[in-house]
Enzyme design. Structure first.
Site, short mmCIF file in Angstrom:
data_model
loop_
_atom_site.label_atom_id
_atom_site.label_comp_id
_atom_site.label_asym_id
_atom_site.label_seq_id
_atom_site.Cartn_x
_atom_site.Cartn_y
_atom_site.Cartn_z
CE LYS A 53 -12.46 -13.69 24.74
NZ LYS A 53 -11.73 -14.47 23.82
CD GLN A 97 -8.84 -14.61 21.76
OE1 GLN A 97 -9.31 -14.34 22.79
NE2 GLN A 97 -9.79 -14.51 20.71
CG ASP A 120 -12.29 -20.65 24.69
OD1 ASP A 120 -13.16 -19.77 25.04
OD2 ASP A 120 -11.11 -20.48 24.28
#
Ligand code: NDP
Length: 290
Positions: A53, A97, A120
């Site tokens: 990322k 995460q 997200d």
């Protein structure tokens, strides 16, 4: 006849090409998009995803920051980190995460992130907007699957899409997205899961199969027709004795034999994975714009 291979890296590059211009435009207006990723613990797979990322941000000229914390961080501490990032105007996107260490409450963390920074697309407000067909941050993996189909000019309208897997991050949001009355959707969607009887019945009658169950090479040639398009979301580490790493990555589809039979298929790696990262970049730019 061998299938067409749908190259996720090439399609992701097309998304990046579109984003460059939008990022330049934001910079001219004095906005530098910034993504902050929070990594807790030392799960090697999570560390790899986080590095990927950060690399994508670097490639695009998006500012990125990775905050790492030990696995024994407390719930109060992680909540305080979310609050600090929520209040920081320079941070447009926040991504914690997953999975988190077992003692932490993932849902509470997701709910603490401001919906407008939830790149997200996991916050209940954003999930509700998706369900209602409103503009929102779409979760990156299903969004990547949808974009992949669109860029490959694979029609979904009126097609039978069979999704194997009903997780909150892949299967369920993808089902909602593809069933919407919108462009790139309008499909008739069937969701299969671990309680589904005779999965082959559904997969054999599908126009598009999305395998997202986390079971290595579960979908075999016997389970598919020769006109189907297969999107393999799965990423599974399996032993590969004699190789340098001792393991290899395989999808949820038995690639070699299925690719011999079907119309088109995505590889693993190089299929859905790069699209997930590209859509995270897309969402970060969207967050910076609003
Ligand atoms: P989850 O484990 O959260 O969900 C798996 C789903 O598959 C569940 O709904 C489960 O059913 C169903 N399932 C499991 N076994 C079977 C079976 N034998 N038959 C039918 N259904 C079954 O997984 P995720 O959705 O998080 O991930 C799925 C896969 O996608 C994994 O390999 C993961 O690594 C990969 N992934 C890849 C990404 C990428 O960017 N390429 C991003 C995210 C995930 P039930 O609900 O009944 O338990």
């Amino acid at each position: 006849m061998a299938a067409k291979i749908i190259d996720g890296r090439k399609i992701a590059d097309k998304i990046y090409d579109e984003l460059y211009g939008r990022i330049e435009f934001l910079k001219i207006k004095g906005i530098l998009p910034k993504l902050t990723v929070v990594l807790i613990g030392d799960d090697p797979a999570s560390a790899v995803y986080v590095r990927m990322k950060a690399k994508a941000c670097e490639k695009l000229g998006i500012e990125s920051e990775t905050l790492t914390y030990p696995a024994d961080i407390t719930q109060d501490e992680i909540i305080a980190i979310c609050d600090r990032l929520n209040a920081d105007n320079r941070v447009h996107g926040i991504l914690v995460q997953m999975p988190l260490p077992i003692h932490l409450d993932e849902n509470a963390v997701i709910e603490r992130i401001l919906p407008e920074k939830d790149v997200d697309g996991f916050h209940p407000v954003n999930k509700g907007k998706l369900q209602s067909g409103l503009d929102t941050f779409l979760p990156c993996t299903p969004f990547g699957v949808q974009k992949m189909l669109q860029y490959s000019q694979i029609e979904t309208s009126g097609k039978n899409v069979v999704i194997v897997g009903r997780s909150q991050i892949v299967g369920m949001p993808l089902a909602l997205m593809l069933a919407q009355k919108t462009e790139g959707a309008n499909a008739t969607v069937t969701v299969c899961h671990s309680r589904t009887k005779n999965i082959d019945f559904y997969t054999k009658n599908a126009d598009i199969i999305v395998a997202a169950l986390g079971q290595p090479e579960f979908i075999t040639a016997k389970m598919v027709s020769n006109h189907v398009i297969v999107i393999d979301v799965g990423v599974n580490r399996v032993d590969a004795p004699g190789t340098e790493k001792g393991y290899k990555l395989v999808g949820d589809v038995k690639f070699d034999e299925v690719a011999e039979k079907v119309r088109a298929i995505t590889p693993v790696p190089g299929g859905v994975g790069p699209m997930t990262i590209a859509m995270l970049m897309y969402n970060t730019v969207k967050a910076a714009k609003s």
